[in-house]
Every structure is written in C-alpha cells, then in structure tokens.
Design a protein around this motif. Structure first.
Motif, PDB file in Angstrom:
ATOM      1  N   LYS A   1       0.938  -1.444  -0.345  1.00 28.93           N
ATOM      2  CA  LYS A   1       0.326   0.025   0.403  1.00 28.93           C
ATOM      3  C   LYS A   1       1.024   0.658   0.023  1.00 28.93           C
ATOM      4  CE  LYS A   1      -5.123  -1.174   1.678  1.00 28.93           C
ATOM      5  NZ  LYS A   1      -5.876  -0.619   2.344  1.00 28.93           N
ATOM      6  N   ILE A   2       0.251   2.352  -0.701  1.00 24.44           N
ATOM      7  CA  ILE A   2       1.027   4.011  -1.455  1.00 24.44           C
ATOM      8  C   ILE A   2       0.169   4.309   0.205  1.00 24.44           C
ATOM      9  CG2 ILE A   2       2.119   5.551  -2.611  1.00 24.44           C
ATOM     10  CD1 ILE A   2       4.280   2.563  -1.566  1.00 24.44           C
ATOM     11  N   GLY A   3       0.246   5.023   0.477  1.00 20.90           N
ATOM     12  CA  GLY A   3      -0.849   6.166   0.874  1.00 20.90           C
ATOM     13  C   GLY A   3      -1.941   4.652   1.844  1.00 20.90           C
ATOM     14  N   LYS A   4      -3.378   4.698   1.800  1.00 25.17           N
ATOM     15  CA  LYS A   4      -4.209   4.184   1.417  1.00 25.17           C
ATOM     16  C   LYS A   4      -4.585   3.284  -0.032  1.00 25.17           C
ATOM     17  CE  LYS A   4      -6.566   6.595   5.218  1.00 25.17           C
ATOM     18  NZ  LYS A   4      -7.607   7.568   5.902  1.00 25.17           N
ATOM     19  N   PHE A   5      -3.855   3.805  -0.567  1.00 25.79           N
ATOM     20  CA  PHE A   5      -3.876   3.005  -2.384  1.00 25.79           C
ATOM     21  C   PHE A   5      -3.383   1.588  -1.982  1.00 25.79           C
ATOM     22  CE2 PHE A   5      -4.166   7.408  -2.952  1.00 25.79           C
ATOM     23  CZ  PHE A   5      -5.324   7.979  -4.724  1.00 25.79           C
ATOM     24  N   ARG A   6      -4.138   0.092  -3.127  1.00 23.20           N
ATOM     25  CA  ARG A   6      -3.762  -0.449  -2.918  1.00 23.20           C
ATOM     26  C   ARG A   6      -2.495  -0.257  -4.458  1.00 23.20           C
ATOM     27  NH1 ARG A   6      -7.707  -5.172  -4.424  1.00 23.20           N
ATOM     28  NH2 ARG A   6      -8.403  -3.953  -6.297  1.00 23.20           N
ATOM     29  N   ALA A   7      -0.897  -0.613  -4.234  1.00 26.94           N
ATOM     30  CA  ALA A   7      -0.068  -0.536  -5.051  1.00 26.94           C
ATOM     31  C   ALA A   7       0.474  -2.022  -5.470  1.00 26.94           C
ATOM     32  CB  ALA A   7       1.128   0.466  -4.817  1.00 26.94           C
ATOM     33  N   LEU A   8       1.202  -1.406  -7.483  1.00 33.73           N
ATOM     34  CA  LEU A   8       1.985  -2.611  -6.792  1.00 33.73           C
ATOM     35  C   LEU A   8       3.697  -1.725  -8.083  1.00 33.73           C
ATOM     36  CD1 LEU A   8      -0.228  -3.993 -10.168  1.00 33.73           C
ATOM     37  CD2 LEU A   8       1.237  -5.157  -8.059  1.00 33.73           C
ATOM     38  N   ASP A   9       4.700  -1.933  -7.371  1.00 27.46           N
ATOM     39  CA  ASP A   9       5.783  -1.605  -7.408  1.00 27.46           C
ATOM     40  C   ASP A   9       6.020  -1.620  -9.174  1.00 27.46           C
ATOM     41  OD1 ASP A   9       8.874  -1.159  -7.889  1.00 27.46           O
ATOM     42  OD2 ASP A   9       8.989  -1.676  -6.353  1.00 27.46           O
ATOM     43  N   PHE A  10       6.073  -0.742 -10.296  1.00 26.59           N
ATOM     44  CA  PHE A  10       6.085  -1.699 -11.795  1.00 26.59           C
ATOM     45  C   PHE A  10       7.187  -1.584 -12.025  1.00 26.59           C
ATOM     46  CE2 PHE A  10       5.727  -0.438 -16.056  1.00 26.59           C
ATOM     47  CZ  PHE A  10       5.039  -1.572 -16.659  1.00 26.59           C
ATOM     48  N   PHE A  11       8.272  -1.481 -11.501  1.00 27.77           N
ATOM     49  CA  PHE A  11       9.893  -1.698 -12.449  1.00 27.77           C
ATOM     50  C   PHE A  11      10.751  -2.610 -11.197  1.00 27.77           C
ATOM     51  CE2 PHE A  11       9.691   3.359 -13.725  1.00 27.77           C
ATOM     52  CZ  PHE A  11       9.674   2.269 -15.289  1.00 27.77           C
ATOM     53  N   GLY A  12       9.649  -2.747  -9.847  1.00 23.19           N
ATOM     54  CA  GLY A  12      10.908  -3.909  -8.886  1.00 23.19           C
ATOM     55  C   GLY A  12      11.428  -3.463  -8.302  1.00 23.19           C
TER      56      GLY A  12
END
Length: 357
Positions: free
Chosen positions: A178-189
C-alpha cells in the motif's frame, strides 16, 4: 487546519519523469459534464491533455497515457458519441510518438504504454509504437471492454491496438503493498514508480507515483482522471485556502473588470453560500462508473496532495501551464523550482467571478 495525514511510501530508487505537452485541447467542455454543483460565472472550460514519460535507473521506459489520436477519422462511432456528449471542440495534430521523434527519442525504446483507463482521450494510438511495446491496463479491463470495435460495434476501444501486441492487465489483489491508502504495485521493482488502484471514474482506473528525488524523498503523483479540476481536490481540512492567495486571473475574469485576486475569506464564504464547508472542495465528480469508488479515490488522492513532498498532476490539469517545464525537460526538480506552490491555487481563477457577485 487538520493535522497532515500520513502517506507512507517505502524507500526506493528514483526515476526520471517528463511531462509531455501533447498539444491536445478540448474547448467549451460543458461544466455539468464533469463537475457539480454549479457556480456562477463558470459554465464551460478548456482542458489540455498530458502524457508522462518515466525512465527507470535501469533503462526501462514507459509512457503513462497517450492522450488522443489526431487521426479523428478512425474513431469508432461510440467514441464520437462520447465526444459529442462533452459539448466540446477537440484540437491537436500530433501523436505522442511523433513528439518523441521530434525530440530525437525513438518510440521503439518505449517498453510499455500504460493506460490510466480506456477513454479515448487517454489511449491515443498505440499502433504508432512497434509491436514490442506492451499495453498495460488496470484490473477488470478485459472483462469490461473486450472484445473491442469492430467485433463489438458499440465499443470505442479498437481491437487494432492489441493485434500482435502484449496486453497486460495488472492485478492488485495479489499484492499486499500500500502507498498511502492506495493498493499499489511496484512497476519497475525498485521503488521508483508505483501503479495505484484508483477506480471510480472508470473500471480499473490507474494512477501512478514516481519518486523524483531521494534523501529527501519527493514524488510526482500522476492522477489520471481521478479528478478533472483542481476544485475537486481543494480546499480540504489539510489544505484550507490561505487568507492571501495569488494567481493569474483568466482573461474572461479580467474582461468583467476584476483586476485583483479575492481574499481567501471570499472563497470560503462562496463555499458556504453553496451549502459546502469552507474547507471542503468546491466540486464533486460527475463522470463516474461508481460514485462510491470515485469519492473514495478522491479522498485518498487528497491525502497525497496534502504532502509537501508530493506534486499532484492530473491528466487534464490546466493549472500547470505556465508553471512546469515540458518534455524534453525533466520534471524531477519540481520542488526546488517551486512548482507546487505556484500551481496550488491557480484553479481558483475559474470561480473568481462568483466571489464578486
């Protein structure tokens, strides 16, 4: 002023980001098509469209949104129905791929084109990039929007975008990040660029967060269409309107004899007269597929916007004009150049006439 909310981001690398001025402009967009409730003197507005080039430290290159295609004759019928509904006139004559070429940047270097969502003014024309460039979309895209046109005559997603090309649908349910309250994906890793789950305006709508410096960390938030106007983001209990605000007055406001910026108290009083709180955003979203999701995404975005180290830029953010430097210049030094402070309250120009009524 309420205490600034926490907006946690793990440590990571930085990426280079540039804001591409696509030349797209939609004139005379009907106020009620995008915003509510109404405000005196603000019946229609013009909006630009931005694309974002993001480059990782390891050489990966992606574009977040492509805006529109200037080849309007290829739009399917469903697209024209949506354009007509806005009441607007669309201008622009360049593909993002052409803008890259004009600046000695080979479109074949683009690994991924990320669509924040499926609307015509964001998807551009991916066929201007080689088949090696994948298309990345949000969760539920394939279920909701495929097959495209012409298999589905009512669709305004064209199947030609995907022919011979990887169409990658991201999924947030498999990640605990989570980034803040957003569900997130680390795109570049590497922690330099995150995709954020921000539905509501459209199914599977994506936003993004790019780390622009480290030690200290700064970020640019790529809002997509989470909002369409700064008055949907601000003011908030975290960012109340200051007593003294300075911004360039729009020509239509000066034409009505207004020569100086109103006081912050006048804008607060305007909100109260409209049945809103003085520290509540001026507008609510209108063009949504799910209002609850849309409001929740805006609430999360406001927490990001309240951070002094995050510069929030949405896809049609007219207020950055005259403030930022566009591609081929980098936007990474936004904080030291003071872009956020110069941009923060510029949108108030659109509601200034109502404070003098």
């Amino acid at each position: 002023m309420a205490a600034k909310p926490t907006f946690s981001v793990p440590s990571g690398e930085t990426a280079q980001v540039s804001i591409i001025e696509t030349g797209m402009r939609m004139d005379d967009v009907t106020f009620g098509f995008l915003l509510a409730p109404p405000v005196d003197g603000f019946e229609a507005f013009s909006i630009p469209g931005w694309s974002f080039l993001i480059q990782s430290s390891k050489g990966q290159k992606v574009l977040f949104d492509l805006c529109f295609t200037p080849d309007k004759e290829i739009y399917p019928p469903g697209t024209w129905d949506l354009i007509k509904a806005t009441g607007s006139v669309v201008h622009g004559n360049k593909h993002v791929a052409d803008i890259l070429k004009d600046n000695n940047f080979d479109p074949a270097e683009i690994n991924s084109v990320i669509w924040s969502h499926h609307h015509w003014d964001h998807i551009g024309d991916v066929t201007t990039f080689p088949k090696t460039t994948e298309v990345v979309v949000g969760p539920g895209f394939k279920k909701n929007f495929l097959p495209g046109y012409p298999t589905d005559p009512s669709s305004y997603i064209e199947e030609r975008h995907f022919e011979g090309r990887i169409l990658r649908e991201v999924e947030f349910s498999t990640s605990s990040l989570k980034i803040g309250k957003f569900r997130a994906l680390d795109f570049f890793g590497d922690g330099s660029f995150y995709l954020l789950d921000a539905p509501g305006h459209d199914w599977g709508h994506l936003s993004g967060l790019v780390r622009t410096t480290s030690n200290p960390d700064t970020f640019i938030f790529l809002g997509g269409d989470v909002v369409h106007h700064g008055g949907e983001l601000r003011p908030t209990k975290y960012l109340p309107i200051p007593d003294e605000v300075q911004f360039p007055l729009p020509d239509r406001v000066r034409a009505r004899g207004v020569s100086a910026c109103p006081k912050g108290s006048q804008f607060r009083e305007l909100n109260i007269k409209r049945g809103r709180k003085p520290d509540e955003p001026f507008f609510d979203p209108v063009l949504v597929v799910d209002m609850n999701d849309a409001v929740e995404s805006v609430d999360k975005a406001q927490e990001a916007d309240a951070q002094s180290n995050i510069f929030f830029v949405f896809a049609h953010d007219a207020s950055i004009q005259g403030v930022v430097e566009f591609f081929p210049q980098s936007a990474n030094a936004w904080k030291e150049k003071g872009w956020k402070d110069k941009h923060m309250w510029k949108f108030l120009g659109d509601v200034t006439l109502a404070t003098t009524a």
